[in-house]
Design a protein around this motif. Structure first.
Motif, PDB file in Angstrom:
ATOM      1  N   VAL A  27       0.968  -1.083  -0.024  1.00  0.00           N
ATOM      2  CA  VAL A  27       0.231  -0.031   0.136  1.00  0.00           C
ATOM      3  C   VAL A  27       0.989   1.173  -0.059  1.00  0.00           C
ATOM      4  O   VAL A  27       0.651   2.287  -0.785  1.00  0.00           O
ATOM      5  CB  VAL A  27      -1.031  -0.103   1.159  1.00  0.00           C
ATOM      6  CG1 VAL A  27      -1.729   1.334   1.481  1.00  0.00           C
ATOM      7  CG2 VAL A  27      -1.938  -1.273   1.156  1.00  0.00           C
ATOM      8  N   GLY A  28       1.977   1.189   0.848  1.00  0.00           N
ATOM      9  CA  GLY A  28       2.669   2.240   0.907  1.00  0.00           C
ATOM     10  C   GLY A  28       3.363   2.668  -0.321  1.00  0.00           C
ATOM     11  O   GLY A  28       3.756   3.596  -0.795  1.00  0.00           O
ATOM     12  N   ALA A  29       4.017   1.392  -0.989  1.00  0.00           N
ATOM     13  CA  ALA A  29       4.791   1.833  -2.276  1.00  0.00           C
ATOM     14  C   ALA A  29       3.762   2.114  -3.285  1.00  0.00           C
ATOM     15  O   ALA A  29       4.206   3.056  -4.366  1.00  0.00           O
ATOM     16  CB  ALA A  29       5.363   0.428  -2.775  1.00  0.00           C
ATOM     17  N   ILE A  30       2.579   1.774  -3.460  1.00  0.00           N
ATOM     18  CA  ILE A  30       1.573   2.112  -4.485  1.00  0.00           C
ATOM     19  C   ILE A  30       1.166   3.562  -4.214  1.00  0.00           C
ATOM     20  O   ILE A  30       1.260   4.449  -5.136  1.00  0.00           O
ATOM     21  CB  ILE A  30       0.092   1.213  -4.330  1.00  0.00           C
ATOM     22  CG1 ILE A  30       0.316   0.080  -4.857  1.00  0.00           C
ATOM     23  CG2 ILE A  30      -0.861   1.972  -4.879  1.00  0.00           C
ATOM     24  CD1 ILE A  30       0.668  -0.319  -6.252  1.00  0.00           C
ATOM     25  N   MET A  31       1.220   4.223  -3.005  1.00  0.00           N
ATOM     26  CA  MET A  31       0.865   5.415  -2.784  1.00  0.00           C
ATOM     27  C   MET A  31       2.221   6.404  -3.137  1.00  0.00           C
ATOM     28  O   MET A  31       2.078   7.354  -3.773  1.00  0.00           O
ATOM     29  CB  MET A  31       0.602   5.569  -1.148  1.00  0.00           C
ATOM     30  CG  MET A  31      -0.734   5.050  -0.987  1.00  0.00           C
ATOM     31  SD  MET A  31      -1.078   5.010   0.911  1.00  0.00           S
ATOM     32  CE  MET A  31      -0.853   6.797   1.319  1.00  0.00           C
ATOM     33  N   THR A  47      12.136   6.545 -12.566  1.00  0.00           N
ATOM     34  CA  THR A  47      10.691   5.974 -12.812  1.00  0.00           C
ATOM     35  C   THR A  47      10.544   4.581 -12.747  1.00  0.00           C
ATOM     36  O   THR A  47       9.816   4.067 -12.134  1.00  0.00           O
ATOM     37  CB  THR A  47      10.004   6.652 -13.866  1.00  0.00           C
ATOM     38  OG1 THR A  47      10.703   6.186 -14.915  1.00  0.00           O
ATOM     39  CG2 THR A  47       9.934   8.172 -13.833  1.00  0.00           C
ATOM     40  N   ILE A  48      11.494   3.833 -13.386  1.00  0.00           N
ATOM     41  CA  ILE A  48      11.381   2.507 -13.300  1.00  0.00           C
ATOM     42  C   ILE A  48      11.604   1.680 -11.824  1.00  0.00           C
ATOM     43  O   ILE A  48      10.963   1.174 -11.488  1.00  0.00           O
ATOM     44  CB  ILE A  48      12.462   1.663 -14.083  1.00  0.00           C
ATOM     45  CG1 ILE A  48      12.043   2.333 -15.633  1.00  0.00           C
ATOM     46  CG2 ILE A  48      12.375   0.516 -14.089  1.00  0.00           C
ATOM     47  CD1 ILE A  48      13.017   1.850 -16.816  1.00  0.00           C
ATOM     48  N   GLY A  49      12.393   2.214 -11.196  1.00  0.00           N
ATOM     49  CA  GLY A  49      12.770   1.936  -9.665  1.00  0.00           C
ATOM     50  C   GLY A  49      11.569   2.164  -8.926  1.00  0.00           C
ATOM     51  O   GLY A  49      11.158   1.291  -8.228  1.00  0.00           O
ATOM     52  N   ILE A  50      11.360   3.419  -9.047  1.00  0.00           N
ATOM     53  CA  ILE A  50       9.807   3.712  -8.102  1.00  0.00           C
ATOM     54  C   ILE A  50       8.785   2.886  -8.391  1.00  0.00           C
ATOM     55  O   ILE A  50       7.969   2.298  -7.448  1.00  0.00           O
ATOM     56  CB  ILE A  50       9.487   5.214  -8.188  1.00  0.00           C
ATOM     57  CG1 ILE A  50      10.661   5.914  -7.523  1.00  0.00           C
ATOM     58  CG2 ILE A  50       8.179   5.597  -7.481  1.00  0.00           C
ATOM     59  CD1 ILE A  50      10.492   7.517  -7.718  1.00  0.00           C
ATOM     60  N   ALA A  51       8.639   2.535 -10.010  1.00  0.00           N
ATOM     61  CA  ALA A  51       7.370   1.976 -10.267  1.00  0.00           C
ATOM     62  C   ALA A  51       7.478   0.365  -9.900  1.00  0.00           C
ATOM     63  O   ALA A  51       6.599  -0.489  -9.732  1.00  0.00           O
ATOM     64  CB  ALA A  51       7.295   1.990 -11.649  1.00  0.00           C
TER      65      ALA A  51
END
Length: 142
Positions: A27-31, A47-51
């Motif tokens: 949930v935290g990573a999606i947010m 962006t790839i790392g965060i996604a």
């Protein structure tokens, strides 16, 4: 909800204790990803790392479910869990394959690939029902 017999089984308790932090991580990573990466952002290392962060939690869920199968010393309960996994896999493969054919030959909306795992998780409910109907018990769920 876990049934009374399941709660007494240490493997199910450990499973629940592992699933909670992994679910919170998801949930935290999606947010975080939704906030930091705009829709249709350019693919770059940031962006790839965060996604990919939510994907780590999905890997955690898979690892947690595998640990449950390994740690369950009751063969009957393990069989019920394996049956749920098999039913979920069959449901997922059937839906994705049929929908994929519809995508090829018609103008139905595309099924985002990230929905495959949630679809499989919903298939666990179908597996639970199959267990309840055929075995008289659902396994971990009452």
């Amino acid at each position: 909800m876990f049934g009374r017999k399941s709660v007494k089984n240490p493997a199910y308790r450990r499973y629940a204790l592992r699933m909670l932090p992994v679910s919170l991580l998801y949930v935290g990573a999606i947010m975080l990803a939704s906030r930091l990466v705009p829709d249709h952002a350019e693919a770059n290392p940031m962006t790839i790392g965060i996604a990919l962060l939510p994907g780590l939690a999905v890997l955690g869920w898979i690892w947690t479910m595998a640990r449950l199968l390994i740690e369950l010393d009751d063969e009957y309960l393990r069989m019920l869990e394996v049956r749920k996994f098999l039913v979920a896999t069959g449901v997922t493969l059937a839906i994705c394959s049929v929908w994929g054919l519809l995508e090829i030959y018609t103008d139905v909306p595309k099924l985002p690939v990230f929905l495959v795992f949630p679809l499989w998780a919903m298939g666990l409910f179908v597996g639970m029902l199959v267990n309840r109907i055929t075995q008289g018990t659902a396994g971990a769920c009452a």
